[in-house]
Design an enzyme around this catalytic site. Structure first.
Site, PDB file in Angstrom:
ATOM      1  N   LYS A 106     125.627  97.967 103.372  1.00  0.00           N
ATOM      2  CA  LYS A 106     125.523  99.492 103.353  1.00  0.00           C
ATOM      3  C   LYS A 106     126.771  99.971 102.964  1.00  0.00           C
ATOM      4  CE  LYS A 106     124.848 103.543 106.051  1.00  0.00           C
ATOM      5  NZ  LYS A 106     124.370 104.356 107.458  1.00  0.00           N
ATOM      6  N   GLY A 167     124.099 112.046 112.598  1.00  0.00           N
ATOM      7  CA  GLY A 167     124.432 112.216 113.933  1.00  0.00           C
ATOM      8  C   GLY A 167     123.807 113.717 114.388  1.00  0.00           C
ATOM      9  N   ALA A 193     120.201 108.729 108.034  1.00  0.00           N
ATOM     10  CA  ALA A 193     120.968 109.915 108.605  1.00  0.00           C
ATOM     11  C   ALA A 193     120.285 111.226 108.809  1.00  0.00           C
ATOM     12  CB  ALA A 193     122.336 110.038 107.997  1.00  0.00           C
ATOM     13  N   GLY A 194     120.493 111.820 109.887  1.00  0.00           N
ATOM     14  CA  GLY A 194     119.897 112.987 110.279  1.00  0.00           C
ATOM     15  C   GLY A 194     118.541 113.164 111.080  1.00  0.00           C
ATOM     16  N   ASN A 215     120.047 105.732 113.853  1.00  0.00           N
ATOM     17  CA  ASN A 215     121.010 105.175 114.813  1.00  0.00           C
ATOM     18  C   ASN A 215     120.844 106.056 116.050  1.00  0.00           C
ATOM     19  OD1 ASN A 215     123.020 104.214 116.611  1.00  0.00           O
ATOM     20  ND2 ASN A 215     124.175 103.713 114.859  1.00  0.00           N
ATOM     21  N   THR A 216     121.626 107.408 115.609  1.00  0.00           N
ATOM     22  CA  THR A 216     122.028 108.366 116.843  1.00  0.00           C
ATOM     23  C   THR A 216     120.797 108.780 117.521  1.00  0.00           C
ATOM     24  OG1 THR A 216     123.746 108.819 115.703  1.00  0.00           O
ATOM     25  CG2 THR A 216     123.020 110.452 117.657  1.00  0.00           C
TER      26      THR A 216
END
Lengths: 264, 66
Positions: A106, A167, A193-194, A215-216
């Site tokens: 990545k 995040g 992301a997001g 992830n987050t």
């Protein structure tokens, strides 16, 4: 739901690799390694991202002991790299780690610490070098169709536009651009992301993208393991809804029940 | 001799190799990658790559990340 998808042969292809799961997850920000492991297990993810960092010789436990290398493909990231040179060197170093069983990487080259938006110029530069060196490059990028085409043209077998800043949990801020990216490139599109919650993941998949990296939204949830399960279901539901073809939206009602044979 | 290991001073035996250092630190070779003075050392060279005084060694592994 899962069995139908499998029967239809609906798989995610990244270069020479084939995956059944369209949910990729990160390993950062979990309250502890055990929770990370449990969340990964219920998510059904086959690819999990990790960073490459200096060994902490005083650490009591290490991430690796919580990861089953026969079950997951580890994807090294270049988080924290602000230049093409640093990102390329990080992945060259990662290549020496036997825990990475594939050449999948990545690539992220950050351009600004506040938004963590990628630096397009450096990203392209790094991607060109890494593709030449034989890596299967998965670039984290802006939701920019022109850039997506450039990355495809230089040999990236997937593009990974953001939904909103890393995040942030803001969800998909520009669904139209994501749709345009999907129409512009022929390689898979993974939104990276997001995503904030399950409905974001579902809506994103309904746009027709090929996968999501989260992830987050999982690690930071009050109950990360349950959220991982929710994301799994949302990604599968969104994919199946996309494949099923939604009804067109209409301004006025259209009765579901026939009027023929009505008595009163 | 003094070397710098992951940013900290470390006293190592003279002529120690990368492999010796990995053994001394009891590291898992499969999950360890090494750079000496920012140059990556291939795994095949660990046993013959001798370290010198003031070398800056980076030893990395996987860490949580997204």
């Amino acid at each position: 739901m899962e069995s139908n998808i499998k029967e239809n042969g609906d798989v995610l292809k990244i270069g020479k690799y084939i995956f059944k799961s369209r949910l990729l997850i990160g390993t950062g920000k979990y309250p502890d390694f055990q929770t990370m492991k449990d969340a990964a297990d219920v998510s059904g993810a086959e690819i999990i991202t990790v960073a490459v960092r200096r060994i902490d010789f005083n650490a009591k436990e290490n991430l690796l002991s919580y990861i089953d290398l026969d079950k997951y493909i580890l994807l090294p990231n270049t988080a924290g790299c602000y230049t093409a040179e640093d990102a390329v060197n990080t992945l060259r170093l990662a290549r020496e780690l036997e825990v990475f069983r594939t050449d999948l990487v990545k690539l992220e080259v950050i351009g600004d610490p506040k938004t963590l938006y990628p630096d397009n110029e450096e990203l392209l530069k790094a991607a060109k070098i890494l593709v030449k060196e034989g890596f299967t490059v998965m670039p984290y990028m802006m939701d920019d169709p022109v850039l997506a085409k450039k990355l495809e043209d230089i040999g990236c077998p997937v593009v990974m536009p953001l939904a909103s800043p890393i995040g942030s949990g803001l969800g998909i801020r520009n669904p139209y651009n994501i749709k345009i990216i999907k129409e512009t490139v022929s390689v898979p599109v993974i939104v990276d992301a997001g995503v904030g919650t399950a409905s974001d993941a579902c809506k994103t998949m309904e746009l027709g993208v090929d996968g999501i990296l989260i992830n987050t939204a999982i690690a930071g949830a009050v109950n990360p393991v349950n959220m991982a399960a929710a994301m799994k279901n949302a990604v599968e539901a969104g994919r199946l809804a996309y494949l099923s073809g939604r009804i067109p939206m209409k301004l006025y009602a259209q009765a579901s029940t026939q009027m023929e044979g009505i008595v009163f | 001799m003094k070397i710098e290991l992951n940013g900290n001073e470390y006293v190592a035996g003279n002529g120690i190799t990368v492999q010796n250092l990995i053994d001394e630190l009891r590291l898992n070779i499969k999950s360890t990658a090494v750079a000496v003075n920012k140059t990556i050392v291939p795994k095949s060279s660990y046993a013959v790559f001798a370290l010198n005084e003031n070398d800056k060694i980076d030893m990395v592994t996987i860490a949580p990340g997204g």
